[in-house]
Design a protein around this motif. Structure first.
Motif, PDB file in Angstrom:
ATOM      1  N   PHE A  14       0.831  -1.207   0.000  1.00  0.00           N
ATOM      2  CA  PHE A  14       0.000   0.000   0.000  1.00  0.00           C
ATOM      3  C   PHE A  14       0.864   1.256   0.000  1.00  0.00           C
ATOM      4  CE2 PHE A  14      -2.239   3.408   2.255  1.00  0.00           C
ATOM      5  CZ  PHE A  14      -3.293   3.586   1.374  1.00  0.00           C
ATOM      6  N   GLU A  15       1.938   1.262   0.787  1.00  0.00           N
ATOM      7  CA  GLU A  15       2.813   2.433   0.817  1.00  0.00           C
ATOM      8  C   GLU A  15       3.396   2.718  -0.565  1.00  0.00           C
ATOM      9  OE1 GLU A  15       5.137   4.078   4.307  1.00  0.00           O
ATOM     10  OE2 GLU A  15       5.373   1.908   4.549  1.00  0.00           O
ATOM     11  N   GLU A  16       3.790   1.652  -1.253  1.00  0.00           N
ATOM     12  CA  GLU A  16       4.343   1.829  -2.595  1.00  0.00           C
ATOM     13  C   GLU A  16       3.294   2.435  -3.531  1.00  0.00           C
ATOM     14  OE1 GLU A  16       6.142  -0.950  -6.204  1.00  0.00           O
ATOM     15  OE2 GLU A  16       6.245  -1.663  -4.121  1.00  0.00           O
ATOM     16  N   PHE A  17       2.067   1.953  -3.406  1.00  0.00           N
ATOM     17  CA  PHE A  17       0.987   2.453  -4.258  1.00  0.00           C
ATOM     18  C   PHE A  17       0.701   3.929  -3.968  1.00  0.00           C
ATOM     19  CE2 PHE A  17      -3.428   3.354  -5.273  1.00  0.00           C
ATOM     20  CZ  PHE A  17      -3.577   2.801  -6.532  1.00  0.00           C
ATOM     21  N   ILE A  18       0.528   4.274  -2.701  1.00  0.00           N
ATOM     22  CA  ILE A  18       0.142   5.651  -2.367  1.00  0.00           C
ATOM     23  C   ILE A  18       1.305   6.614  -2.586  1.00  0.00           C
ATOM     24  CG2 ILE A  18       0.717   5.771   0.094  1.00  0.00           C
ATOM     25  CD1 ILE A  18      -2.636   6.819  -1.472  1.00  0.00           C
ATOM     26  N   ASP A  19       2.543   6.140  -2.391  1.00  0.00           N
ATOM     27  CA  ASP A  19       3.696   6.996  -2.680  1.00  0.00           C
ATOM     28  C   ASP A  19       3.796   7.281  -4.173  1.00  0.00           C
ATOM     29  OD1 ASP A  19       4.298   7.095  -0.022  1.00  0.00           O
ATOM     30  OD2 ASP A  19       5.948   5.657  -0.104  1.00  0.00           O
ATOM     31  N   ARG A  20       3.413   6.290  -4.965  1.00  0.00           N
ATOM     32  CA  ARG A  20       3.373   6.502  -6.416  1.00  0.00           C
ATOM     33  C   ARG A  20       2.320   7.562  -6.755  1.00  0.00           C
ATOM     34  NH1 ARG A  20       2.555   1.464  -8.044  1.00  0.00           N
ATOM     35  NH2 ARG A  20       4.764   0.992  -8.250  1.00  0.00           N
ATOM     36  N   CYS A  21       1.166   7.473  -6.069  1.00  0.00           N
ATOM     37  CA  CYS A  21       0.129   8.495  -6.267  1.00  0.00           C
ATOM     38  C   CYS A  21       0.674   9.883  -5.932  1.00  0.00           C
ATOM     39  CB  CYS A  21      -1.092   8.201  -5.401  1.00  0.00           C
ATOM     40  SG  CYS A  21      -2.127   6.840  -5.970  1.00  0.00           S
ATOM     41  N   MET A  22       1.422   9.983  -4.857  1.00  0.00           N
ATOM     42  CA  MET A  22       1.971  11.275  -4.453  1.00  0.00           C
ATOM     43  C   MET A  22       2.960  11.786  -5.490  1.00  0.00           C
ATOM     44  SD  MET A  22       0.400  11.990  -1.707  1.00  0.00           S
ATOM     45  CE  MET A  22       1.337  13.471  -1.389  1.00  0.00           C
ATOM     46  N   ASN A  23       3.790  10.890  -6.018  1.00  0.00           N
ATOM     47  CA  ASN A  23       4.747  11.286  -7.043  1.00  0.00           C
ATOM     48  C   ASN A  23       4.022  11.797  -8.288  1.00  0.00           C
ATOM     49  OD1 ASN A  23       7.425  11.447  -8.253  1.00  0.00           O
ATOM     50  ND2 ASN A  23       6.800   9.678  -9.479  1.00  0.00           N
ATOM     51  N   ILE A  24       2.955  11.107  -8.653  1.00  0.00           N
ATOM     52  CA  ILE A  24       2.151  11.521  -9.806  1.00  0.00           C
ATOM     53  C   ILE A  24       1.524  12.898  -9.536  1.00  0.00           C
ATOM     54  CG2 ILE A  24       0.081  10.952 -11.159  1.00  0.00           C
ATOM     55  CD1 ILE A  24       0.764   7.954 -10.450  1.00  0.00           C
ATOM     56  N   TYR A  25       1.045  13.088  -8.306  1.00  0.00           N
ATOM     57  CA  TYR A  25       0.443  14.365  -7.928  1.00  0.00           C
ATOM     58  C   TYR A  25       1.453  15.507  -8.092  1.00  0.00           C
ATOM     59  CZ  TYR A  25      -1.816  17.949  -5.103  1.00  0.00           C
ATOM     60  OH  TYR A  25      -2.379  19.141  -4.664  1.00  0.00           O
ATOM     61  N   TYR A  26       2.674  15.277  -7.630  1.00  0.00           N
ATOM     62  CA  TYR A  26       3.680  16.334  -7.693  1.00  0.00           C
ATOM     63  C   TYR A  26       4.179  16.584  -9.109  1.00  0.00           C
ATOM     64  CZ  TYR A  26       3.767  16.453  -2.622  1.00  0.00           C
ATOM     65  OH  TYR A  26       3.407  16.598  -1.302  1.00  0.00           O
ATOM     66  N   GLN A  27       3.845  15.689 -10.031  1.00  0.00           N
ATOM     67  CA  GLN A  27       4.156  15.935 -11.445  1.00  0.00           C
ATOM     68  C   GLN A  27       3.089  16.790 -12.110  1.00  0.00           C
ATOM     69  OE1 GLN A  27       5.889  12.784 -13.964  1.00  0.00           O
ATOM     70  NE2 GLN A  27       5.742  11.454 -12.171  1.00  0.00           N
ATOM     71  N   GLY A  28       2.030  17.104 -11.378  1.00  0.00           N
ATOM     72  CA  GLY A  28       1.015  18.002 -11.917  1.00  0.00           C
ATOM     73  C   GLY A  28      -0.325  17.357 -12.187  1.00  0.00           C
ATOM     74  N   CYS A  29      -0.434  16.049 -11.949  1.00  0.00           N
ATOM     75  CA  CYS A  29      -1.723  15.369 -12.144  1.00  0.00           C
ATOM     76  C   CYS A  29      -2.467  15.389 -10.819  1.00  0.00           C
ATOM     77  CB  CYS A  29      -1.502  13.941 -12.617  1.00  0.00           C
ATOM     78  SG  CYS A  29      -3.030  12.990 -12.778  1.00  0.00           S
ATOM     79  N   VAL A  61      -9.179  10.927 -11.373  1.00  0.00           N
ATOM     80  CA  VAL A  61      -9.164   9.942 -12.456  1.00  0.00           C
ATOM     81  C   VAL A  61      -7.745   9.669 -12.927  1.00  0.00           C
ATOM     82  CG1 VAL A  61      -9.917   9.467 -14.820  1.00  0.00           C
ATOM     83  CG2 VAL A  61     -11.491  10.554 -13.207  1.00  0.00           C
ATOM     84  N   GLY A  62      -6.996  10.724 -13.198  1.00  0.00           N
ATOM     85  CA  GLY A  62      -5.621  10.551 -13.669  1.00  0.00           C
ATOM     86  C   GLY A  62      -4.724   9.901 -12.637  1.00  0.00           C
ATOM     87  N   LEU A  63      -4.874  10.324 -11.380  1.00  0.00           N
ATOM     88  CA  LEU A  63      -4.050   9.773 -10.297  1.00  0.00           C
ATOM     89  C   LEU A  63      -4.247   8.267 -10.148  1.00  0.00           C
ATOM     90  CD1 LEU A  63      -4.382  12.435  -7.468  1.00  0.00           C
ATOM     91  CD2 LEU A  63      -2.231  11.537  -8.368  1.00  0.00           C
ATOM     92  N   LEU A  64      -5.498   7.853  -9.994  1.00  0.00           N
ATOM     93  CA  LEU A  64      -5.766   6.440  -9.731  1.00  0.00           C
ATOM     94  C   LEU A  64      -5.510   5.576 -10.964  1.00  0.00           C
ATOM     95  CD1 LEU A  64      -8.920   6.532  -7.428  1.00  0.00           C
ATOM     96  CD2 LEU A  64      -6.499   6.537  -6.821  1.00  0.00           C
ATOM     97  N   THR A  65      -5.784   6.128 -12.138  1.00  0.00           N
ATOM     98  CA  THR A  65      -5.531   5.370 -13.364  1.00  0.00           C
ATOM     99  C   THR A  65      -4.039   5.147 -13.548  1.00  0.00           C
ATOM    100  OG1 THR A  65      -7.524   6.237 -14.424  1.00  0.00           O
ATOM    101  CG2 THR A  65      -5.828   5.332 -15.867  1.00  0.00           C
ATOM    102  N   THR A  66      -3.241   6.181 -13.342  1.00  0.00           N
ATOM    103  CA  THR A  66      -1.798   6.060 -13.524  1.00  0.00           C
ATOM    104  C   THR A  66      -1.191   5.104 -12.499  1.00  0.00           C
ATOM    105  OG1 THR A  66      -1.766   8.350 -14.304  1.00  0.00           O
ATOM    106  CG2 THR A  66       0.349   7.345 -13.791  1.00  0.00           C
ATOM    107  N   ALA A  67      -1.626   5.200 -11.241  1.00  0.00           N
ATOM    108  CA  ALA A  67      -1.114   4.303 -10.205  1.00  0.00           C
ATOM    109  C   ALA A  67      -1.495   2.854 -10.505  1.00  0.00           C
ATOM    110  CB  ALA A  67      -1.642   4.724  -8.843  1.00  0.00           C
ATOM    111  N   ARG A  68      -2.712   2.639 -10.984  1.00  0.00           N
ATOM    112  CA  ARG A  68      -3.119   1.284 -11.374  1.00  0.00           C
ATOM    113  C   ARG A  68      -2.285   0.782 -12.539  1.00  0.00           C
ATOM    114  NH1 ARG A  68      -6.258   0.209 -15.453  1.00  0.00           N
ATOM    115  NH2 ARG A  68      -7.411   2.184 -15.393  1.00  0.00           N
TER     116      ARG A  68
END
Length: 576
Positions: A233-248, A252-259
């Motif tokens: 879970f930490e790996e998944f949510i940290d990936r979400c955070m990284n995606i967020y800081y890239q501007g997404c 929809v974009g956050l969860l789709t990209t993490a998936r």
């Protein structure tokens, strides 16, 4: 109408599928052949021409959207990010048109796209659980096997009612399933409108889930499993955070990209396309306009098929499985949603005023239908500039996909039940036999041991406790068996029961009260046995509750140990 009675698999690693995997390539080919024989027109355009054009449009869009998603997974932030939330935000510099489908090596020319097999599935942009996620795996498996293209449709036009996940709580003396919100329920607001203004909500979500993924039981094996869940879970949510800081910053974009990142590790490379993007194509505009012009006929058929479904499934509520489309004089409800960006979804209507036809939300006119197809298409496109959105409802979403884009659509069990209605509407509206679809689901338990107890065991214990209250003499033990007063009460009860066989109704009632009094006194003799039985029942209930938590089907895949996901999903279809 088919009476589909599909049920979700109950056992661990059990798969429900209809049709068999080996049969699906032939099914897709049969669908292709069937649709090549369709002769009807849509908004004045021959079906074949519109289908081929729509496939080209949507594959191009899916390619571009997927490239944008993939760019968010770059390791170096300095590299160009191609992701945009809205298809209307693209410009000439956004993405260079590719000659081939990415990762497929397939040409994007007209003939290839016309003949290629497109395998499609779709779901809301939520944190998938295994029973949903298996659709994406089957899509990938079939695309690879058939040399085709797999496409996942992100149903971002649905209302955001599933912005949460479930997590297990396993303490030493109790077990429960906890619901944790990623976003608060937003009645009537579509997923495509959800944007995170700051990372705080995700950080809080991460903390709440991690606090639950632990146990106070002194069980080393359980502790190791929870730790692997926390890591996943930490790996998944940290990936979400990284995606967020890239501007997404949109949900929809956050969860789709993490998936997608999780799927990449399992070899899945389906294309992705949101419904919001699908709705910006000429193919969808023509489909929408066709239904607008057929509004009254469509509504009557739609309502008739819903009524038939309710009758077959013995459903009394007029709101289930879907509400009827209302016909109110010159106002006819359309099977679409409409809203302005950032607002709640609202209903959409056709209003007839003399020879004038208007599409309205009930309060404001959205556009007036003109005299030509080209004029109407341009008026629909103009709505984007005003940030007014028109989106399909459930049945029109899959109707459009199955007819104008895919060769075979993969449903979950819920979607399959509803699409029996879609089949009937397609058959009635277009006078054709609808293309067949596939249904699949699976169950994957968390990797914890369960107790060897089931509902039948609990019911047997409860029946035994009931019998103790009615026949305490059968459960006495030890010195109490020789207690003279106890023996006298037992013998008296036997005599009364013999007398009752030949007694009147009133006499039986009197005798019954006497037996009840005797049982009450004898129950005191077996108090310890009753207490032990109650303790057994309580223990069985706790164990059953624990088992139910372990066997709950809807935990998100992001909390499953990565090793378990890989071991299961790598080989899930090779035994078929």
């Amino acid at each position: 109408m088919k009476n589909i009675t599909y049920k979700a698999p109950k056992n661990n690693k059990e798969v429900f599928i209809d049709h068999a995997v080996d049969r699906i390539p032939d099914l897709a080919h049969e669908n292709q052949q069937k649709m090549r024989g369709f002769k009807f027109e849509v908004n004045g355009i021959p079906f074949q021409i519109l289908r081929e054009k729509t496939r080209e449009e949507l594959l191009s869009m899916a390619t571009n959207y997927t490239a944008g998603i993939q760019s968010l997974l770059l390791k170096r932030r300095s590299e160009t990010c191609l992701y945009v939330r809205d298809s209307n935000q693209r410009d000439a510099s956004w993405h260079k048109e590719q000659d081939k489908l990415p990762g497929k090596g397939l040409s994007r020319d007209h003939e290839t796209i016309r003949d290629i097999s497109i395998i499609q599935t779709g779901h809301e942009p939520i944190l998938y659980y295994p029973g949903v996620w298996i659709k994406n795996h089957l899509t990938q498996h079939l695309a690879k096997r058939m040399g085709g293209v797999g496409v996942n449709m992100i149903v971002d036009n649905d209302a955001c009612n599933m912005g949460f996940v479930y997590a297990p709580i396993l303490s030493e003396d109790s077990a429960t399933v906890q619901k944790v919100a990623l976003v608060d329920r937003m009645d009537g607001v579509a997923y495509e409108e959800i944007v995170f203004g700051s990372p705080e909500r995700m950080l809080t979500f991460k903390k709440e889930i991690l606090n639950l993924l632990k146990t106070d039981a002194p069980d080393e094996k359980k502790g190791i499993t929870f730790e692997s869940m926390r890591v996943a879970f930490e790996e998944f949510i940290d990936r979400c955070m990284n995606i967020y800081y890239q501007g997404c910053t949109d949900m929809v974009g956050l969860l789709t990209t993490a998936r997608r990142a999780l799927e990449k590790d399992l070899g899945i490379d389906n294309l992705e396309i949101p419904v919001s993007w699908i709705c910006e194509t000429d193919g969808f505009y023509h489909f929408l306009l066709h239904i607008v012009y057929e509004a009254e006929r469509f509504a009557k058929i739609y309502n008739e098929k819903l009524s038939e479904y309710r009758s077959i499934h013995k459903i009394r509520s007029k709101a289930n499985p879907l509400p009827d489309l209302r016909i109110m004089g010159n106002l006819i409800e359309l099977p679409f949603w409409t809203w302005k960006a950032g607002e709640r979804r609202g209903k959409c209507y056709l209003m007839k005023e003399g020879t004038s036809l208007k599409v309205t939300n009930g309060a404001d006119d959205l556009f007036v239908l003109g005299n030509s197809k080209e004029e109407n298409i341009e008026r629909l496109k103009a709505l984007k500039d005003a940030k007014i959105k028109i989106r399909p409802r459930a049945i029109t979403t899959t109707m459009f996909s199955r007819l104008f884009f895919s060769d075979v659509f993969i449903h979950g069990i819920g979607g399959a039940k509803y699409d029996t209605i879609t089949d009937e509407i397609i058959a009635e509206i277009f006078s054709v036999a609808p293309p067949a679809f596939v249904t699949i689901s699976t169950t994957l338990f968390l990797p914890f041991d369960t107790y060897n107890v089931n509902t039948e065991d609990l019911q047997a214990l409860q029946r035994e406790l009931t019998d103790m209250n009615y026949s305490p003499e059968h459960y006495v033990s030890g010195v109490a068996q020789n207690d003279r007063e106890f023996i006298d009460r037992v013998n008296k009860k036997k005599r009364i029961l013999e007398i009752m066989e030949a007694s009147s109704k009133e006499e039986k009632k009197r005798y019954f009260d006497q037996i009840k009094a005797l049982n009450t006194m004898n129950l005191n003799v077996i108090y310890a046995e009753i207490q032990r039985k109650r303790n057994e029942i309580d223990a069985a209930k706790i164990k059953l509750a624990y088992n139910e938590v372990i066997k709950f089907r809807e935990y998100p895949v992001c909390i499953y140990p990565t090793k378990l996901l890989k071991e299961y999903f790598y080989d899930v279809f090779f035994g078929e």
